[in-house]
Design a protein around this motif. Structure first.
Motif, PDB file in Angstrom:
ATOM      1  N   ALA A  75       0.835  -1.195   0.000  1.00 50.15           N
ATOM      2  CA  ALA A  75       0.000   0.000   0.000  1.00 50.15           C
ATOM      3  C   ALA A  75       0.871   1.247   0.000  1.00 50.15           C
ATOM      4  O   ALA A  75       2.029   1.217   0.409  1.00 50.15           O
ATOM      5  N   SER A  76       0.269   2.330  -0.422  1.00 50.57           N
ATOM      6  CA  SER A  76       0.935   3.623  -0.531  1.00 50.57           C
ATOM      7  C   SER A  76       0.437   4.565   0.566  1.00 50.57           C
ATOM      8  O   SER A  76      -0.736   4.516   0.946  1.00 50.57           O
ATOM      9  N   ARG A  77       1.322   5.443   1.007  1.00 49.44           N
ATOM     10  CA  ARG A  77       0.932   6.468   1.992  1.00 49.44           C
ATOM     11  C   ARG A  77      -0.028   7.486   1.399  1.00 49.44           C
ATOM     12  O   ARG A  77      -0.723   8.179   2.139  1.00 49.44           O
ATOM     13  N   ALA A 123      -4.917   0.012   5.416  1.00 50.62           N
ATOM     14  CA  ALA A 123      -4.354  -1.068   4.611  1.00 50.62           C
ATOM     15  C   ALA A 123      -3.489  -1.988   5.463  1.00 50.62           C
ATOM     16  O   ALA A 123      -3.541  -3.215   5.322  1.00 50.62           O
ATOM     17  N   CYS A 124      -2.721  -1.410   6.373  1.00 47.94           N
ATOM     18  CA  CYS A 124      -1.908  -2.221   7.281  1.00 47.94           C
ATOM     19  C   CYS A 124      -2.817  -3.067   8.175  1.00 47.94           C
ATOM     20  O   CYS A 124      -2.516  -4.232   8.446  1.00 47.94           O
ATOM     21  N   PHE A 180       3.342  -6.968   5.106  1.00 49.65           N
ATOM     22  CA  PHE A 180       2.899  -5.642   4.683  1.00 49.65           C
ATOM     23  C   PHE A 180       4.083  -4.840   4.181  1.00 49.65           C
ATOM     24  O   PHE A 180       5.122  -4.789   4.839  1.00 49.65           O
ATOM     25  N   ILE A 181       3.909  -4.232   3.023  1.00 47.62           N
ATOM     26  CA  ILE A 181       4.921  -3.337   2.461  1.00 47.62           C
ATOM     27  C   ILE A 181       4.297  -1.962   2.324  1.00 47.62           C
ATOM     28  O   ILE A 181       3.323  -1.774   1.588  1.00 47.62           O
ATOM     29  N   GLU A 182       4.852  -1.000   3.046  1.00 51.19           N
ATOM     30  CA  GLU A 182       4.446   0.397   2.890  1.00 51.19           C
ATOM     31  C   GLU A 182       5.367   0.960   1.824  1.00 51.19           C
ATOM     32  O   GLU A 182       6.576   1.064   2.009  1.00 51.19           O
ATOM     33  N   ALA A 183       4.791   1.277   0.662  1.00 48.76           N
ATOM     34  CA  ALA A 183       5.584   1.554  -0.539  1.00 48.76           C
ATOM     35  C   ALA A 183       5.874   3.029  -0.777  1.00 48.76           C
ATOM     36  O   ALA A 183       6.333   3.387  -1.852  1.00 48.76           O
ATOM     37  N   GLY A 184       5.605   3.877   0.182  1.00 46.08           N
ATOM     38  CA  GLY A 184       5.894   5.297  -0.007  1.00 46.08           C
ATOM     39  C   GLY A 184       4.754   6.037  -0.663  1.00 46.08           C
ATOM     40  O   GLY A 184       3.590   5.668  -0.522  1.00 46.08           O
ATOM     41  N   ASP A 185       5.098   7.084  -1.388  1.00 50.90           N
ATOM     42  CA  ASP A 185       4.106   7.972  -1.994  1.00 50.90           C
ATOM     43  C   ASP A 185       3.821   7.547  -3.437  1.00 50.90           C
ATOM     44  O   ASP A 185       4.300   8.164  -4.381  1.00 50.90           O
TER      45      ASP A 185
END
Length: 186
Positions: free
Chosen positions: A129-131, A141-142, A152-157
């Motif tokens: 997911a994206s911020r 999403a988390c 979980f991968i927080e993929a930035g903007d």
């Protein structure tokens, strides 16, 4: 036996410039699951279409879902756990799940996919997911990932990780898919 890779687009399908279409062009053996109505989705119909696509595979299946189809996978997995078809899934990559329970963030066409199932998925799952996704906060999403027992991968903007956010060719996404495939190959 090589895995069957199923591409699951979200609301409106993934157009020719979308990263899922780009990925399918680079890997012609990947199959897109075609829904009867991309613009007025009915959960039961989408679940049945996915069920047929999984049942048609004799190989282990990897699901590559975007947006609304992330929520579809969660609903289908609950049903697939009862029928045994979820046992065919080797892994899933769920990219940019929308908050279908939020009228402020998502269009009315997707609200029939709520409430979002929060039981653990019975197969390896990665949620990315994206911020800056306009359809779901990164925290929500988390939370989906935690409920689903997913990495979980927080993929930035990256926005909604679609054509509008500049994601036609998406080499990072392709790497994630290929890593999943490597992990499940004997």
């Amino acid at each position: 036996m090589a895995a069957t890779v199923l591409i699951l687009p979200g609301l409106g399908n993934s157009g020719p410039e979308h990263w899922q279409s780009w990925l399918q062009g680079r890997h012609p053996s990947f199959r897109r699951v075609e829904q009867a109505d991309w613009d007025a989705p009915v959960l039961a119909d989408w679940v049945e279409t996915l069920e047929r696509a999984v049942a048609a595979s004799s190989a282990p299946v990897v699901l590559i879902a975007h947006s609304l189809s992330c929520i579809l996978v969660a609903h289908w997995a609950a049903r697939g756990a009862e029928t045994g078809s979820a046992d065919k899934i080797a892994a899933a990559l769920l990219v940019a799940p929308p908050d279908v329970e939020s009228p402020a963030l998502t269009p009315p066409e997707v609200h029939g996919f709520g409430p979002v199932p929060t039981d653990p998925l019975p197969f390896r799952t990665v949620v990315l997911a994206s911020r800056t996704d306009p359809y779901c906060s990164v925290g929500r999403a988390c939370g989906f990932a935690v409920g689903w027992g997913a990495d979980f991968i927080e993929a930035g903007d990256l926005g909604h990780i679609n054509t509008e956010s500049g994601h036609g060719p998406w080499p990072d996404g392709e790497r994630l898919v290929l890593d999943l495939l490597k992990d499940i190959e004997p």
